[in-house]
Design a protein around this motif. Structure first.
Motif, short mmCIF file in Angstrom:
data_model
loop_
_atom_site.label_atom_id
_atom_site.label_comp_id
_atom_site.label_asym_id
_atom_site.label_seq_id
_atom_site.Cartn_x
_atom_site.Cartn_y
_atom_site.Cartn_z
N ILE A 7 -6.75 7.58 7.26
CA ILE A 7 -7.18 7.49 5.60
C ILE A 7 -8.42 7.70 5.58
O ILE A 7 -9.44 7.49 6.46
CB ILE A 7 -6.74 6.37 4.82
CG1 ILE A 7 -7.39 5.16 5.39
CG2 ILE A 7 -5.29 6.17 5.20
CD1 ILE A 7 -7.32 3.75 4.65
N ALA A 8 -8.83 8.03 4.41
CA ALA A 8 -10.27 7.92 4.03
C ALA A 8 -10.40 7.34 2.77
O ALA A 8 -10.04 7.31 1.75
CB ALA A 8 -10.81 9.55 3.66
N LEU A 9 -11.51 6.12 3.06
CA LEU A 9 -11.79 5.23 1.98
C LEU A 9 -12.90 5.87 1.12
O LEU A 9 -13.43 6.99 1.12
CB LEU A 9 -12.44 4.02 2.73
CG LEU A 9 -11.53 3.09 3.40
CD1 LEU A 9 -11.98 1.89 4.12
CD2 LEU A 9 -10.05 2.67 2.78
N LEU A 10 -12.87 5.19 -0.03
CA LEU A 10 -13.67 5.67 -1.20
C LEU A 10 -15.40 5.77 -0.45
O LEU A 10 -15.61 4.89 0.31
CB LEU A 10 -14.03 4.62 -2.23
CG LEU A 10 -12.91 4.55 -3.04
CD1 LEU A 10 -12.69 3.35 -3.95
CD2 LEU A 10 -12.27 5.70 -3.98
N SER A 96 1.87 -4.42 1.12
CA SER A 96 1.89 -2.89 1.07
C SER A 96 0.28 -2.30 1.30
O SER A 96 0.11 -1.21 1.39
CB SER A 96 2.26 -2.48 -0.43
OG SER A 96 1.41 -3.04 -1.25
N TYR A 97 -0.68 -3.27 1.36
CA TYR A 97 -1.98 -2.99 1.57
C TYR A 97 -2.27 -2.76 3.25
O TYR A 97 -3.40 -2.34 3.46
CB TYR A 97 -2.73 -4.00 1.14
CG TYR A 97 -3.16 -4.04 -0.26
CD1 TYR A 97 -2.42 -3.17 -1.21
CD2 TYR A 97 -4.31 -4.96 -1.00
CE1 TYR A 97 -2.43 -3.16 -2.57
CE2 TYR A 97 -4.24 -5.14 -2.46
CZ TYR A 97 -3.22 -4.25 -3.35
OH TYR A 97 -3.62 -4.36 -4.58
N MET A 98 -1.37 -3.30 3.81
CA MET A 98 -1.67 -3.45 5.46
C MET A 98 -2.23 -2.21 6.03
O MET A 98 -3.11 -2.19 6.59
CB MET A 98 -0.52 -4.07 5.98
CG MET A 98 -0.33 -5.59 5.85
SD MET A 98 -1.72 -6.77 6.37
CE MET A 98 -1.72 -6.47 8.04
N SER A 99 -1.35 -1.10 6.03
CA SER A 99 -1.55 0.21 6.81
C SER A 99 -3.02 0.76 6.49
O SER A 99 -3.82 0.76 7.36
CB SER A 99 -0.51 1.00 6.39
OG SER A 99 -0.64 1.38 5.34
N GLU A 100 -3.16 0.52 5.17
CA GLU A 100 -4.56 1.05 4.74
C GLU A 100 -5.87 0.45 5.32
O GLU A 100 -6.78 0.84 6.01
CB GLU A 100 -4.72 1.05 3.10
CG GLU A 100 -5.99 1.73 2.65
CD GLU A 100 -5.93 1.91 0.99
OE1 GLU A 100 -7.08 2.52 0.61
OE2 GLU A 100 -5.17 1.20 0.54
N PHE A 101 -5.93 -0.85 5.38
CA PHE A 101 -6.56 -1.74 5.98
C PHE A 101 -6.94 -1.75 7.32
O PHE A 101 -7.92 -2.16 7.95
CB PHE A 101 -6.76 -2.99 5.29
CG PHE A 101 -7.46 -2.67 3.79
CD1 PHE A 101 -8.74 -2.78 3.55
CD2 PHE A 101 -6.58 -2.79 2.66
CE1 PHE A 101 -9.19 -2.50 1.99
CE2 PHE A 101 -7.01 -2.26 1.18
CZ PHE A 101 -8.33 -2.28 0.84
N VAL A 102 -5.88 -1.86 7.83
CA VAL A 102 -5.46 -1.71 9.57
C VAL A 102 -6.19 -0.56 9.90
O VAL A 102 -7.07 -0.30 10.78
CB VAL A 102 -4.06 -1.80 9.96
CG1 VAL A 102 -4.10 -1.46 11.59
CG2 VAL A 102 -3.68 -3.22 9.96
N ASP A 103 -5.89 0.90 9.23
CA ASP A 103 -6.63 1.98 9.56
C ASP A 103 -7.98 1.97 9.37
O ASP A 103 -8.86 2.62 9.97
CB ASP A 103 -5.95 3.14 8.80
CG ASP A 103 -4.61 3.48 9.30
OD1 ASP A 103 -4.29 3.40 10.22
OD2 ASP A 103 -3.91 4.53 8.64
#
Length: 417
Positions: A7-10, A96-103
């Motif tokens: 993913i690409a964060l802000l 539901s947030y887990m995958s984003e913040f693990v990545d």
């Protein structure tokens, strides 16, 4: 099912514009504050968790500063913390947030801490909850509280159409719903929830769908999911379920004459029904979901406890997570928030064994799975609801709708890696 996600964060400038970066920084903290653990809690910390945190401090001598954060702003707050590398020590992380913040590298790999810990070992928790913490064979959080869905039903009305207990299979659910709808105009048997994005996927799993292949390819247009959607649509078509939102509160729809005497929802509805429909006390109950050809799998949600990678006090942070994960403390947390424990031993407490309705959710959790761990999942689920609306409102062919959903999902996954 595990997925590889990028993913690409802000961007940094966008994160600064959120106006909360200063609140996340640690540079201005006093020496006394720097010795405290910081815990980001989603909700009202004073009401929900402070008494348990106070017990932790008494037992360990470790002080904890609770920062209460509304769920509505939690993701932006967390993204800011990632960019500034100055987040909390312990964070409540929605499943539901887990995958984003693990990545994003925001969470500490706790695998070694969990493996040898009698309280934190994965076998203590429901499999569906553990699945929300595991990525590529590593564990980045500990399950804290959970929720799942079960069947609410009017036992008095079901009995009147020949059912002395809740339907146990799809066939019985459809049959009971049709008989209940035959009571007269404006009466139905079951609610197919058009506002719940997990509804169709839950039934697809019960019908044998894996939702995604091992190569991360969507399987929405395969028979298992297509037939599940056709099953739900059939109850709309024959009048067993309303085709539109009736605009009724729970007291009006489930209470009284029981306009909609069966529906699927979470444990929070128990008190809502008791408050809104006291007239049906003793005339309703909760049961595990009816089974399709591949079981009665429900949806697992809730929140986990994780250590932020920027924490300088990771050992103490794990001690706090361990304390909050103990069965007695998860039970206390339930008593203050109605959040269901993920620790299976907590369900042996009288608080749960003496409450037959709540106990049903404990049994259902043995057959519950989280939604796929994809950053794009919310968009995929919303696309499903759009297709479902076309099926119900315009008579769109189910196979065509699922073909389109499959193509949309393939494009979404390809473009947002």
């Amino acid at each position: 099912m595990k997925f590889s996600k990028k993913i690409a964060l802000l961007g940094a400038s966008a994160l600064f514009s959120l106006g909360v970066l200063a609140a996340c920084g640690n540079n201005s903290k006093s020496d006394s504050e720097s010795k405290e653990l910081t815990f980001w809690y989603m909700g009202d910390g004073d009401q929900g968790i402070k008494p348990i945190i106070d017990d932790f401090t008494k037992e360990t001598g470790i002080k904890v500063k609770i920062q209460s954060i509304p769920w509505s702003s939690s993701r932006d707050k967390l993204l800011t913390a990632v960019a500034s590398k100055s987040g909390p020590d312990v964070v409540q992380m929605g499943t539901s947030y887990m995958s984003e913040f693990v990545d994003a590298g925001a969470l500490v790999d706790l695998s070694d801490k969990i493996k040898d810990n009698d309280v934190l070992k994965t076998s203590n928790f429901f499999d569906g909850s553990v699945a929300t913490t595991e990525f590529d064979g590593k564990y980045y959080a500990v399950p804290w509280y959970t929720e799942t869905r079960a069947l609410y039903y009017r036992s008095d009305l079901l009995k009147s159409v020949g059912y002395n207990e809740a339907p146990k299979t799809w066939e019985e659910l459809a049959d009971a719903a049709k008989k209940l709808a035959a009571r007269g105009e404006g009466k139905y048997g079951f609610n197919v929830d058009a506002a719940e994005p997990t509804f169709g996927f839950m039934f697809a799993r019960q019908n044998g769908s894996e939702l995604f292949s091992k190569k991360n390819e969507p399987l929405f247009n395969k028979p298992a999911m297509v037939d599940a959607v056709k099953y739900l649509d059939s109850m709309i078509k024959d009048g067993s379920a309303p085709s539109t939102n009736l605009g009724l509160d729970i007291g009006q729809s489930f209470g009284g004459e029981g306009i909609v005497p069966m529906f699927i929802s979470g444990p929070w509805m128990i008190n809502s029904i008791k408050d809104a429909a006291p007239d049906i006390d003793g005339k309703w109950n909760v049961a595990e979901l009816p089974s399709g050809k591949d079981g009665n799998t429900s949806i697992t949600g809730g929140a986990n406890l994780a250590v932020f990678s920027s924490s300088k006090k990771q050992d103490d942070a794990v001690k706090l997570i361990e304390f909050l994960s103990k069965p007695d403390n998860q039970t206390k947390f339930f008593e203050s928030t109605n959040s269901l424990p993920t620790n299976k031993d907590a369900w042996k407490n009288d608080t749960f064994t003496s409450n037959k309705m709540i106990s049903v959710f404990g049994k259902q959790l043995e057959n519950s799975q989280p939604v796929p761990a994809l950053k794009q999942w919310d968009e995929i689920a919303q696309n499903y609801l759009k297709q479902w609306e076309q099926i119900v409102s315009n008579g769109k062919d189910v196979q065509k709708a699922m073909d389109e959903l499959n193509t949309e999902t393939e494009t979404l996954l390809k473009n947002k890696k």
